[in-house]
Design a protein around this motif. Structure first.
Motif, PDB file in Angstrom:
ATOM      1  N   MET A   1       0.822  -1.208   0.000  1.00  0.00           N
ATOM      2  CA  MET A   1       0.000   0.000   0.000  1.00  0.00           C
ATOM      3  C   MET A   1       0.853   1.254   0.000  1.00  0.00           C
ATOM      4  O   MET A   1       0.552   2.230  -0.671  1.00  0.00           O
ATOM      5  CB  MET A   1      -0.931   0.007   1.223  1.00  0.00           C
ATOM      6  CG  MET A   1      -2.119  -0.919   1.102  1.00  0.00           C
ATOM      7  SD  MET A   1      -3.306  -0.629   2.428  1.00  0.00           S
ATOM      8  CE  MET A   1      -2.319  -0.970   3.872  1.00  0.00           C
ATOM      9  N   PHE A   2       1.941   1.199   0.786  1.00  0.00           N
ATOM     10  CA  PHE A   2       2.812   2.374   0.871  1.00  0.00           C
ATOM     11  C   PHE A   2       3.402   2.714  -0.488  1.00  0.00           C
ATOM     12  O   PHE A   2       3.356   3.860  -0.930  1.00  0.00           O
ATOM     13  CB  PHE A   2       3.935   2.135   1.879  1.00  0.00           C
ATOM     14  CG  PHE A   2       5.000   3.201   1.847  1.00  0.00           C
ATOM     15  CD1 PHE A   2       4.811   4.395   2.519  1.00  0.00           C
ATOM     16  CD2 PHE A   2       6.171   3.017   1.122  1.00  0.00           C
ATOM     17  CE1 PHE A   2       5.774   5.398   2.478  1.00  0.00           C
ATOM     18  CE2 PHE A   2       7.147   4.007   1.083  1.00  0.00           C
ATOM     19  CZ  PHE A   2       6.944   5.197   1.762  1.00  0.00           C
ATOM     20  N   GLU A   3       3.965   1.712  -1.173  1.00  0.00           N
ATOM     21  CA  GLU A   3       4.607   1.984  -2.459  1.00  0.00           C
ATOM     22  C   GLU A   3       3.603   2.467  -3.498  1.00  0.00           C
ATOM     23  O   GLU A   3       3.895   3.373  -4.280  1.00  0.00           O
ATOM     24  CB  GLU A   3       5.333   0.738  -2.956  1.00  0.00           C
ATOM     25  CG  GLU A   3       6.615   0.439  -2.195  1.00  0.00           C
ATOM     26  CD  GLU A   3       7.474  -0.601  -2.887  1.00  0.00           C
ATOM     27  OE1 GLU A   3       6.960  -1.282  -3.797  1.00  0.00           O
ATOM     28  OE2 GLU A   3       8.651  -0.711  -2.513  1.00  0.00           O
ATOM     29  N   ALA A   4       2.407   1.869  -3.509  1.00  0.00           N
ATOM     30  CA  ALA A   4       1.390   2.290  -4.470  1.00  0.00           C
ATOM     31  C   ALA A   4       1.013   3.751  -4.239  1.00  0.00           C
ATOM     32  O   ALA A   4       0.973   4.558  -5.177  1.00  0.00           O
ATOM     33  CB  ALA A   4       0.152   1.399  -4.346  1.00  0.00           C
ATOM     34  N   ALA A   5       0.754   4.114  -2.981  1.00  0.00           N
ATOM     35  CA  ALA A   5       0.385   5.497  -2.662  1.00  0.00           C
ATOM     36  C   ALA A   5       1.546   6.442  -2.937  1.00  0.00           C
ATOM     37  O   ALA A   5       1.349   7.568  -3.426  1.00  0.00           O
ATOM     38  CB  ALA A   5      -0.051   5.594  -1.200  1.00  0.00           C
ATOM     39  N   GLU A   6       2.770   5.998  -2.635  1.00  0.00           N
ATOM     40  CA  GLU A   6       3.952   6.847  -2.866  1.00  0.00           C
ATOM     41  C   GLU A   6       4.132   7.147  -4.345  1.00  0.00           C
ATOM     42  O   GLU A   6       4.362   8.298  -4.741  1.00  0.00           O
ATOM     43  CB  GLU A   6       5.192   6.140  -2.310  1.00  0.00           C
ATOM     44  CG  GLU A   6       6.456   6.969  -2.359  1.00  0.00           C
ATOM     45  CD  GLU A   6       6.619   7.919  -1.175  1.00  0.00           C
ATOM     46  OE1 GLU A   6       7.714   8.459  -1.008  1.00  0.00           O
ATOM     47  OE2 GLU A   6       5.646   8.137  -0.425  1.00  0.00           O
ATOM     48  N   TYR A   7       4.006   6.122  -5.183  1.00  0.00           N
ATOM     49  CA  TYR A   7       4.203   6.331  -6.622  1.00  0.00           C
ATOM     50  C   TYR A   7       3.082   7.173  -7.231  1.00  0.00           C
ATOM     51  O   TYR A   7       3.330   8.012  -8.102  1.00  0.00           O
ATOM     52  CB  TYR A   7       4.311   4.989  -7.342  1.00  0.00           C
ATOM     53  CG  TYR A   7       5.591   4.242  -7.053  1.00  0.00           C
ATOM     54  CD1 TYR A   7       6.730   4.921  -6.635  1.00  0.00           C
ATOM     55  CD2 TYR A   7       5.674   2.862  -7.178  1.00  0.00           C
ATOM     56  CE1 TYR A   7       7.912   4.256  -6.361  1.00  0.00           C
ATOM     57  CE2 TYR A   7       6.856   2.182  -6.904  1.00  0.00           C
ATOM     58  CZ  TYR A   7       7.969   2.881  -6.499  1.00  0.00           C
ATOM     59  OH  TYR A   7       9.137   2.211  -6.226  1.00  0.00           O
ATOM     60  N   ILE A   8       1.855   6.950  -6.778  1.00  0.00           N
ATOM     61  CA  ILE A   8       0.742   7.770  -7.261  1.00  0.00           C
ATOM     62  C   ILE A   8       0.977   9.229  -6.884  1.00  0.00           C
ATOM     63  O   ILE A   8       0.793  10.142  -7.692  1.00  0.00           O
ATOM     64  CB  ILE A   8      -0.599   7.273  -6.683  1.00  0.00           C
ATOM     65  CG1 ILE A   8      -0.965   5.919  -7.302  1.00  0.00           C
ATOM     66  CG2 ILE A   8      -1.715   8.288  -6.961  1.00  0.00           C
ATOM     67  CD1 ILE A   8      -2.155   5.253  -6.637  1.00  0.00           C
ATOM     68  N   GLY A   9       1.406   9.451  -5.641  1.00  0.00           N
ATOM     69  CA  GLY A   9       1.683  10.805  -5.183  1.00  0.00           C
ATOM     70  C   GLY A   9       2.806  11.465  -5.958  1.00  0.00           C
ATOM     71  O   GLY A   9       2.730  12.653  -6.311  1.00  0.00           O
ATOM     72  N   ILE A  10       3.861  10.715  -6.248  1.00  0.00           N
ATOM     73  CA  ILE A  10       4.997  11.251  -6.990  1.00  0.00           C
ATOM     74  C   ILE A  10       4.581  11.682  -8.396  1.00  0.00           C
ATOM     75  O   ILE A  10       4.917  12.781  -8.855  1.00  0.00           O
ATOM     76  CB  ILE A  10       6.141  10.218  -7.056  1.00  0.00           C
ATOM     77  CG1 ILE A  10       6.822  10.102  -5.682  1.00  0.00           C
ATOM     78  CG2 ILE A  10       7.166  10.595  -8.133  1.00  0.00           C
ATOM     79  CD1 ILE A  10       7.808   8.957  -5.582  1.00  0.00           C
TER      80      ILE A  10
END
Length: 199
Positions: A1-10
């Motif tokens: 979940m963290f990586e998915a949200a991080e990449y979407i945010g980036i």
């Protein structure tokens, strides 16, 4: 979940930073600085607070994503589009980035055993830290200080996520639902010009 949200945010904040740079008529170096600060600034501050190496410093994908997204926007000539079109895309991308980074900030805080205050602080810093740094450097009043319901939504998302964690409800589906609800709330707040009155 963290990586998915991080990449979407980036990705979303790359677009947001690009539009801000174009609106301010910066040159290519200025665009690069604006994009990288917006996309990475909040996450770097977040990781430093919890005493870990910033995610973007140990993974190659974020840097390539930012450069690729920026190149794509230049090729598609988003820097030459009418301002109203850029404005709509800016609000959408900025809203997605805001909620994504609110979630990653809260997740990192909870992973490190922080209390509600810590969760709120990290969610807020992650969501708005890069944008504030960018705006200060290009000599603008930070966006978060000009729209009354911007930072508030980041805090609301953090509170809900913290409550979900206490109830054991944090999973991919509930977090995705929170993400969608947060983005919709931000867009509605912008369209309705919601703000928190001073008195």
């Amino acid at each position: 979940m963290f990586e998915a949200a991080e990449y979407i945010g980036i990705i979303a904040f790359t677009m947001s930073g690009f539009f801000v740079a174009v609106r301010s008529r910066l040159d290519l170096l200025g665009v690069l600085v604006s994009v990288f600060l917006t996309a990475f600034g909040g996450g770097i501050i977040r990781d430093i607070i919890v005493d870990r190496t910033p995610y973007t410093f140990i993974h190659a994908a974020p840097g390539f994503m930012v450069l690729g997204m920026m190149a794509l926007m230049i090729v598609l000539q988003f820097h030459r589009r009418e301002s109203i079109e850029n404005r709509l895309l800016f609000i959408l991308s900025d809203s997605i980035g805001l909620i994504s980074f609110s979630i990653t900030g809260a997740l990192v805080a909870m992973e490190n055993g922080l209390n509600l205050t810590g969760v709120l602080a990290l969610a807020f810093v992650t969501a708005v830290g890069g944008g504030i740094t960018r705006d200060v450097i290009i000599n603008e009043v930070p966006f978060v200080f000009k729209t009354g319901f911007y930072g508030t939504i980041a805090l609301l998302v953090a509170i809900v996520l913290y409550g979900m964690e206490q109830l054991g409800w944090v999973n991919l589906y509930t977090t995705s639902l929170l993400f969608v609800a947060g983005v919709v709330l931000r867009i509605v707040a912008y369209q309705k010009k919601w703000s928190i009155p001073l008195r």
